[in-house]
Design an enzyme around this catalytic site. Structure first.
Site, PDB file in Angstrom:
ATOM      1  N   CYS A 113       0.819  -1.231   0.000  1.00 10.93           N
ATOM      2  CA  CYS A 113       0.000   0.000   0.000  1.00 10.93           C
ATOM      3  C   CYS A 113       0.846   1.271   0.000  1.00 10.93           C
ATOM      4  O   CYS A 113       0.340   2.348  -0.320  1.00 10.93           O
ATOM      5  CB  CYS A 113      -0.948  -0.023   1.189  1.00 10.93           C
ATOM      6  SG  CYS A 113      -2.094  -1.415   1.078  1.00 10.93           S
ATOM      7  N   HIS A 254      -3.509   7.010   1.813  1.00 11.81           N
ATOM      8  CA  HIS A 254      -3.865   5.678   1.310  1.00 11.81           C
ATOM      9  C   HIS A 254      -5.232   5.306   1.878  1.00 11.81           C
ATOM     10  O   HIS A 254      -5.538   5.585   3.037  1.00 11.81           O
ATOM     11  CB  HIS A 254      -2.798   4.678   1.750  1.00 11.81           C
ATOM     12  CG  HIS A 254      -3.212   3.260   1.540  1.00 11.81           C
ATOM     13  ND1 HIS A 254      -3.600   2.782   0.320  1.00 11.81           N
ATOM     14  CD2 HIS A 254      -3.327   2.218   2.417  1.00 11.81           C
ATOM     15  CE1 HIS A 254      -3.932   1.513   0.437  1.00 11.81           C
ATOM     16  NE2 HIS A 254      -3.776   1.144   1.697  1.00 11.81           N
ATOM     17  N   ASN A 284      -9.953  -0.762  -0.874  1.00 12.34           N
ATOM     18  CA  ASN A 284      -8.502  -0.624  -0.849  1.00 12.34           C
ATOM     19  C   ASN A 284      -7.935  -1.249  -2.126  1.00 12.34           C
ATOM     20  O   ASN A 284      -7.928  -2.467  -2.277  1.00 12.34           O
ATOM     21  CB  ASN A 284      -7.955  -1.326   0.400  1.00 12.34           C
ATOM     22  CG  ASN A 284      -6.446  -1.199   0.529  1.00 12.34           C
ATOM     23  OD1 ASN A 284      -5.772  -0.720  -0.387  1.00 12.34           O
ATOM     24  ND2 ASN A 284      -5.917  -1.624   1.660  1.00 12.34           N
TER      25      ASN A 284
HETATM   26  O1  UT7 Z   1      -3.391  -1.054   3.667  1.00 12.62           O
HETATM   27  C1  UT7 Z   1      -3.108  -1.971   4.648  1.00 12.62           C
HETATM   28  C2  UT7 Z   1      -4.126  -3.034   4.494  1.00 12.62           C
HETATM   29  N1  UT7 Z   1      -4.935  -3.372   5.582  1.00 12.62           N
HETATM   30  C3  UT7 Z   1      -5.458  -2.551   6.525  1.00 12.62           C
HETATM   31  O2  UT7 Z   1      -5.203  -1.396   6.648  1.00 12.62           O
HETATM   32  C4  UT7 Z   1      -6.446  -3.222   7.436  1.00 12.62           C
HETATM   33  C5  UT7 Z   1      -6.444  -2.639   8.821  1.00 12.62           C
HETATM   34  N2  UT7 Z   1      -7.433  -3.288   9.638  1.00 12.62           N
HETATM   35  C6  UT7 Z   1      -8.767  -3.064   9.486  1.00 12.62           C
HETATM   36  O3  UT7 Z   1      -9.171  -2.307   8.627  1.00 12.62           O
HETATM   37  C7  UT7 Z   1      -9.707  -3.709  10.475  1.00 12.62           C
HETATM   38  O4  UT7 Z   1      -8.951  -4.366  11.455  1.00 12.62           O
HETATM   39  C8  UT7 Z   1     -10.697  -4.686   9.811  1.00 12.62           C
HETATM   40  C9  UT7 Z   1     -11.692  -3.936   8.968  1.00 12.62           C
HETATM   41  C10 UT7 Z   1      -9.967  -5.739   8.990  1.00 12.62           C
HETATM   42  C11 UT7 Z   1     -11.486  -5.400  10.912  1.00 12.62           C
HETATM   43  O5  UT7 Z   1     -12.192  -4.448  11.690  1.00 12.62           O
HETATM   44  P1  UT7 Z   1     -12.121  -4.473  13.267  1.00 12.62           P
HETATM   45  O6  UT7 Z   1     -12.957  -3.382  13.740  1.00 12.62           O
HETATM   46  O7  UT7 Z   1     -10.671  -4.496  13.661  1.00 12.62           O
HETATM   47  O8  UT7 Z   1     -12.845  -5.826  13.581  1.00 12.62           O
HETATM   48  P2  UT7 Z   1     -12.283  -7.082  14.375  1.00 12.62           P
HETATM   49  O9  UT7 Z   1     -11.354  -7.869  13.514  1.00 12.62           O
HETATM   50  O10 UT7 Z   1     -11.798  -6.631  15.730  1.00 12.62           O
HETATM   51  O11 UT7 Z   1     -13.615  -7.874  14.562  1.00 12.62           O
HETATM   52  C12 UT7 Z   1     -14.705  -7.371  15.351  1.00 12.62           C
HETATM   53  C13 UT7 Z   1     -15.871  -8.319  15.208  1.00 12.62           C
HETATM   54  C14 UT7 Z   1     -15.465  -9.797  15.379  1.00 12.62           C
HETATM   55  O12 UT7 Z   1     -16.526 -10.463  15.987  1.00 12.62           O
HETATM   56  P3  UT7 Z   1     -16.470 -10.845  17.519  1.00 12.62           P
HETATM   57  O13 UT7 Z   1     -15.253 -11.717  17.684  1.00 12.62           O
HETATM   58  O14 UT7 Z   1     -16.366  -9.555  18.257  1.00 12.62           O
HETATM   59  O15 UT7 Z   1     -17.755 -11.563  17.735  1.00 12.62           O
HETATM   60  C15 UT7 Z   1     -15.306 -10.282  13.972  1.00 12.62           C
HETATM   61  O16 UT7 Z   1     -15.479 -11.654  13.850  1.00 12.62           O
HETATM   62  O17 UT7 Z   1     -16.391  -8.241  13.877  1.00 12.62           O
HETATM   63  C16 UT7 Z   1     -16.399  -9.512  13.259  1.00 12.62           C
HETATM   64  N3  UT7 Z   1     -16.128  -9.340  11.846  1.00 12.62           N
HETATM   65  C17 UT7 Z   1     -17.106  -9.129  10.944  1.00 12.62           C
HETATM   66  N4  UT7 Z   1     -18.444  -9.032  11.063  1.00 12.62           N
HETATM   67  C18 UT7 Z   1     -19.152  -8.800   9.953  1.00 12.62           C
HETATM   68  C19 UT7 Z   1     -14.937  -9.340  11.193  1.00 12.62           C
HETATM   69  N5  UT7 Z   1     -15.106  -9.131   9.887  1.00 12.62           N
HETATM   70  C20 UT7 Z   1     -16.448  -9.003   9.709  1.00 12.62           C
HETATM   71  C21 UT7 Z   1     -17.251  -8.774   8.566  1.00 12.62           C
HETATM   72  N6  UT7 Z   1     -18.578  -8.669   8.755  1.00 12.62           N
HETATM   73  N7  UT7 Z   1     -16.727  -8.622   7.340  1.00 12.62           N
END
Ligand code: UT7
Length: 329
Positions: A113, A254, A284
């Site tokens: 990225c 980004h 992204n």
């Molecule tokens: O350019 C570099 C590339 N990558 C990035 O910059 C990514 C950086 N990270 C992120 O953008 C975020 O960490 C994500 C969008 C990937 C995830 O968001 P988050 O707010 O960190 O969610 P989380 O992984 O902490 O998950 C929270 C909850 C979980 O459920 P529980 O365990 O609390 O019951 C996940 O299982 O949300 C759940 N979850 C979803 N629910 C619905 C994770 N992905 C999804 C989804 N839809 N797609």
């Protein structure tokens, strides 16, 4: 030393759109969660017979058309990508041939990225060193090829696209390239990677069965690092050039997650009307987010000649990069 300026932009996104509702039919997710947690509403996905070089060629042609010059005027082509058509030849070679840039050399730049910011930095120096007059920097990724559409943590985030800037020598002291601040922190390499397909884990039946040819990400780790680093590099590069957040006309970050962008803007004290966010439309697109966001800013009249623009990115590696430019057209 000479000086570099950006003289043209061209972008391309494949026409097919994948919405959050489409994804909700494929994995356990929903539009509300995706919009709230990421800001993404839809992303563009290339058809099966379209590869990264195809997107890159369209972007390059659009930039050359805008500048009104033939491809044979280009001295070098830098293709920033993590999804090359193949390991070799470099995508830069495929693009050089397709656009007819008969006088150009070039290479692919793998910085995920942060790729486009690294590419811009490199082009600015090739031009400033007076060894190159015109360098084409292309950010192009077909992320859909390395995404596991059964993994809801990653498949909602990424899209396909390409953008190109033409970087040229500048006789105007007022505008153009000002400074860069690029870093690597390889200790974060584990948190975002595609494990197989290289010399460490060559492709085999097992690597395919174990889904090792997809993006593997620890989203929380990447998120925390990005929020800390985006702010840190932006404030350092502003500070050391004697600028404050008030001097910035536009922050063009980004586009990985709208919450990372909001946090960066808030910590820097830049109001959101001076931040470009178009992640809702494209997701992204890895190396293509910065040219796509710049194109939108130019087209909507938000970026004009003489404006101070700050680019910032964090990506797999971890790679980190910021650039300060005074806009030239
Ligand atoms: O350019 C570099 C590339 N990558 C990035 O910059 C990514 C950086 N990270 C992120 O953008 C975020 O960490 C994500 C969008 C990937 C995830 O968001 P988050 O707010 O960190 O969610 P989380 O992984 O902490 O998950 C929270 C909850 C979980 O459920 P529980 O365990 O609390 O019951 C996940 O299982 O949300 C759940 N979850 C979803 N629910 C619905 C994770 N992905 C999804 C989804 N839809 N797609």
């Amino acid at each position: 030393m000479g000086k570099a300026k950006i003289t043209a932009i061209g972008c391309y996104t494949p026409p097919r759109v994948l919405t959050n509702d489409d994804l909700a039919k494929m994995v356990d997710t929903n539009d509300k969660w995706i919009v709230e947690r990421t800001g993404i509403k839809e992303r563009h996905i290339a058809d099966a017979d379209v590869a990264t070089s195809d997107l890159a060629v369209e972007a390059a042609k659009a930039a050359l058309l805008m500048r009104g010059i033939p491809a044979s005027d280009v001295d070098a082509i830098i293709v920033c990508t993590v999804t090359p058509d193949m390991m070799f030849p470099a995508t830069a070679c495929l693009v050089q041939h397709r656009i007819g840039a008969v006088g150009a050399w070039g290479f692919d730049l793998i910085a995920a990225c942060s790729g486009f910011v690294y590419g811009l930095t490199t082009a600015a120096h090739l031009v400033a060193g007076n060894t190159h007059k015109k360098v084409l920097v292309i950010g192009a990724d077909t992320m859909s090829r390395i995404i596991n559409y059964k993994d809801r943590g990653t498949c909602i985030l990424f899209g396909d696209g390409a953008g190109a800037f033409l970087v040229e020598q500048c006789d105007d002291d007022e505008n153009g390239f000002i400074d860069f601040l690029n870093e690597i922190d390889g200790s974060g390499g584990e948190f975002l990677k595609m494990p197989a397909g290289g010399s460490r884990m060559p492709a085999s039946l097992e690597t395919v069965q174990q889904e090792m040819h997809y993006v593997h990400q620890d989203g929380g780790q990447v998120f925390k690092f990005a929020v800390r680093k985006m702010h840190e590099i932006c404030s350092t590069i502003l500070d050391r050039n004697g600028y404050t957040a008030d001097d910035i006309k536009l922050l063009i970050p980004h586009q990985a997650n709208r919450r990372i962008i909001w946090a960066t803007a808030e910590k820097l004290g830049i109001p959101l009307d001076r931040v470009v966010i178009n992640i809702d439309k494209y997701g992204n697109t890895t190396a293509a987010t910065i040219p796509l966001a710049t194109r939108d800013a130019v087209e909507s009249g938000r970026l004009k000649k003489g404006d101070l623009v700050l680019y910032a990115a964090v990506g797999a590696g971890f790679t980190v990069g910021a650039n300060l430019w005074r806009w030239s057209f």
